[in-house]
Motif scaffolding. Sequence first.
Motif, PDB file in Angstrom:
ATOM      1  N   HIS A 256       0.919  -0.942 -15.474  1.00 21.22           N
ATOM      2  CA  HIS A 256       1.527   0.207 -16.159  1.00 21.22           C
ATOM      3  C   HIS A 256       2.109  -0.209 -17.508  1.00 21.22           C
ATOM      4  N   CYS A 257       2.773  -1.365 -17.528  1.00 23.84           N
ATOM      5  CA  CYS A 257       3.371  -1.829 -18.784  1.00 23.84           C
ATOM      6  C   CYS A 257       2.305  -2.282 -19.776  1.00 23.84           C
ATOM      7  N   VAL A 258       1.219  -2.787 -19.254  1.00 26.13           N
ATOM      8  CA  VAL A 258       0.127  -3.260 -20.116  1.00 26.13           C
ATOM      9  C   VAL A 258      -0.640  -2.095 -20.722  1.00 26.13           C
ATOM     10  N   ASN A 259      -0.863  -1.053 -19.928  1.00 22.63           N
ATOM     11  CA  ASN A 259      -1.791   0.004 -20.336  1.00 22.63           C
ATOM     12  C   ASN A 259      -1.154   1.356 -20.642  1.00 22.63           C
ATOM     13  N   ASP A 260       0.038   1.634 -20.090  1.00 17.60           N
ATOM     14  CA  ASP A 260       0.524   3.009 -20.086  1.00 17.60           C
ATOM     15  C   ASP A 260       1.747   3.284 -20.955  1.00 17.60           C
ATOM     16  N   VAL A 261       2.230   2.296 -21.691  1.00 19.54           N
ATOM     17  CA  VAL A 261       3.376   2.496 -22.596  1.00 19.54           C
ATOM     18  C   VAL A 261       2.972   1.960 -23.965  1.00 19.54           C
ATOM     19  N   SER A 262       2.809   2.842 -24.925  1.00 24.19           N
ATOM     20  CA  SER A 262       2.238   2.422 -26.209  1.00 24.19           C
ATOM     21  C   SER A 262       3.077   1.364 -26.907  1.00 24.19           C
ATOM     22  N   GLY A 263       4.394   1.453 -26.770  1.00 24.65           N
ATOM     23  CA  GLY A 263       5.268   0.489 -27.421  1.00 24.65           C
ATOM     24  C   GLY A 263       5.708  -0.643 -26.533  1.00 24.65           C
ATOM     25  N   GLY A 264       5.176  -0.711 -25.305  1.00 18.58           N
ATOM     26  CA  GLY A 264       5.544  -1.769 -24.368  1.00 18.58           C
ATOM     27  C   GLY A 264       6.779  -1.411 -23.563  1.00 18.58           C
ATOM     28  N   CYS A 265       6.991  -2.154 -22.471  1.00 19.89           N
ATOM     29  CA  CYS A 265       8.070  -1.853 -21.531  1.00 19.89           C
ATOM     30  C   CYS A 265       9.423  -2.455 -21.898  1.00 19.89           C
ATOM     31  N   VAL A 266       9.459  -3.380 -22.844  1.00 18.85           N
ATOM     32  CA  VAL A 266      10.745  -3.997 -23.212  1.00 18.85           C
ATOM     33  C   VAL A 266      11.642  -2.944 -23.865  1.00 18.85           C
ATOM     34  N   PRO A 267      12.869  -2.778 -23.384  1.00 20.46           N
ATOM     35  CA  PRO A 267      13.752  -1.746 -23.943  1.00 20.46           C
ATOM     36  C   PRO A 267      14.056  -1.990 -25.420  1.00 20.46           C
ATOM     37  N   ILE A 268      14.126  -0.904 -26.179  1.00 18.59           N
ATOM     38  CA  ILE A 268      14.525  -1.032 -27.571  1.00 18.59           C
ATOM     39  C   ILE A 268      16.031  -0.835 -27.732  1.00 18.59           C
ATOM     40  N   LYS A 269      16.682  -0.360 -26.665  1.00 15.42           N
ATOM     41  CA  LYS A 269      18.125  -0.147 -26.721  1.00 15.42           C
ATOM     42  C   LYS A 269      18.695  -0.164 -25.301  1.00 15.42           C
ATOM     43  N   ILE A 270      19.910  -0.716 -25.183  1.00 13.99           N
ATOM     44  CA  ILE A 270      20.653  -0.710 -23.926  1.00 13.99           C
ATOM     45  C   ILE A 270      21.802   0.285 -24.067  1.00 13.99           C
ATOM     46  N   ILE A 271      21.922   1.194 -23.100  1.00  9.67           N
ATOM     47  CA  ILE A 271      23.005   2.180 -23.105  1.00  9.67           C
ATOM     48  C   ILE A 271      23.939   1.887 -21.933  1.00  9.67           C
ATOM     49  N   SER A 272      25.226   1.894 -22.201  1.00  7.66           N
ATOM     50  CA  SER A 272      26.218   1.660 -21.156  1.00  7.66           C
ATOM     51  C   SER A 272      26.631   2.971 -20.517  1.00  7.66           C
TER      52      SER A 272
END
Length: 486
Positions: A256-272
């Motif tokens: 899913h992370c390889v094929n199904d998320v255009s920007g990749g699975c690594v978060p761009i932001k952490i929210i508390s």
Amino acid sequence: MKFRNKKAVKAIALAISGVSLYYKAFDSNVVVLQEGGLSINNHRSLTINLGGGNCKWQPPTYEIPEEIDFYKTMVVGFPSGDKRMTFVQMEALTGWAAKDEWDFEYLGMTNNPFIKANYPHHEGIWGWEDAGDQVVMVIRNIRRSMVEYHDILWDIGYAKTWDEATLLLSQLYFERPPLEDFLVWRDLRVMDEAHWYGWFIDYWMEGGLMRDIFTHKITTPEHWYMLMMPTVYSRDEVAYDKIVGDQVVTPNYDPHCVNDVSGGCVPIKIISAERLVKSETGPAETRKIAEVLINNPKMAQYVIEEEAWDCVWEELIMNRKGLKTVHDRPTTEEEYNFSAEMLEEMVHELDRLITKYSSSDWNTKPVANDLVDLLQEHLDLIQVELDEVNSGNRVLTDHDFLGPTERKKLKIEAIEKKLSNTLVEKADIAAQARRHLMKKAEEDQKDYSDFFRQVEKKLLDDRRTKIKANVFEDEDERRKLSRNAK
């Protein structure tokens, strides 16, 4: 709201209280304007910027045109009510509605720009196919997450759950296991979830890298998929040494992370989750959410002006506008204590994560630094509680989260107290009786592991049935909010 996309609407929309105005857009579509936004499905109902830092919340548009090309955000987090608090911010900032992973599963695919997900936790499901473009991860204190998860799974209240579960599964045994056995099983289950918590964070931070939950070693796809089915396989059955052993494992990533998320699975932001609801830190968290959205032109055109961001936070958190969230229900977290054994398990998991993501491999990445800062804050709070437990300032009871060692200790203390009250002058007899009772208790102890596995499966099945019901309840609530806003 100032429309940045002139192709979408080339008319200036003025919202005037109590008055409906009719304008003709340059695309020849008639746009009906009311206080609170556009009343036709081709346009969204958006929070009104009143100027001067003031605003008026409006429900987002739930019927979203399929032709709009969004840059979609996945809001991921360990199971709790906190992700909803994040996506309602996105809804208010843009005027477009979010959708839960289970909504996609039960109601079908739609063009919602915000996706709420528990995946890869076993409470979640990848239901949105390849619709995601970027990831925002919501982090909540591990201690609070354990209580929240317990409340979600067992619906608050041991007796209710215990009676219902044993009634429905009574055919498995002629006698039901003692409540004490249930509490032991429950404690171990929550301790396992502490490992799931860290494993969940690793999964997203490492872009879907497959790891074992308990050893954190890189693992095989076969083993990883087994781990995600805790009601099918016990912890012993999926032990790393048993399934993987000493074979050489190359890194594998969730497809899913390889094929199904255009920007990749690594978060761009952490929210508390905790900071979002506090007056001194909440507006800053909303700003972080807004900045995620304006960083892509496909979404920036829909974001309300910056001067209204603080007001959006105030409308949602202080004025309780919009969908109900975990913030709206009475807290139960202070009703439960954790033993030193269980708190130490959480401390160990946080220490591991902090050490890992503050290492040289990670400390140049802003998202990792934000994660470490947040986890360190949580660790400090748990350490204070651990000190209180160790000093005796927090008194534990049988119904608290104790873990096997503390629960056995309390059981021995209860036996000793009972004996001391009746045999004060006969210490030698008391000692012999104590040994006899403990030996007999161990001999009489039955193995209820199969029973509890069926209990857990039934509870998870019930949970998923409830999720499905909630999907339709939320849909009704959204429609009611939309009607009331007109």
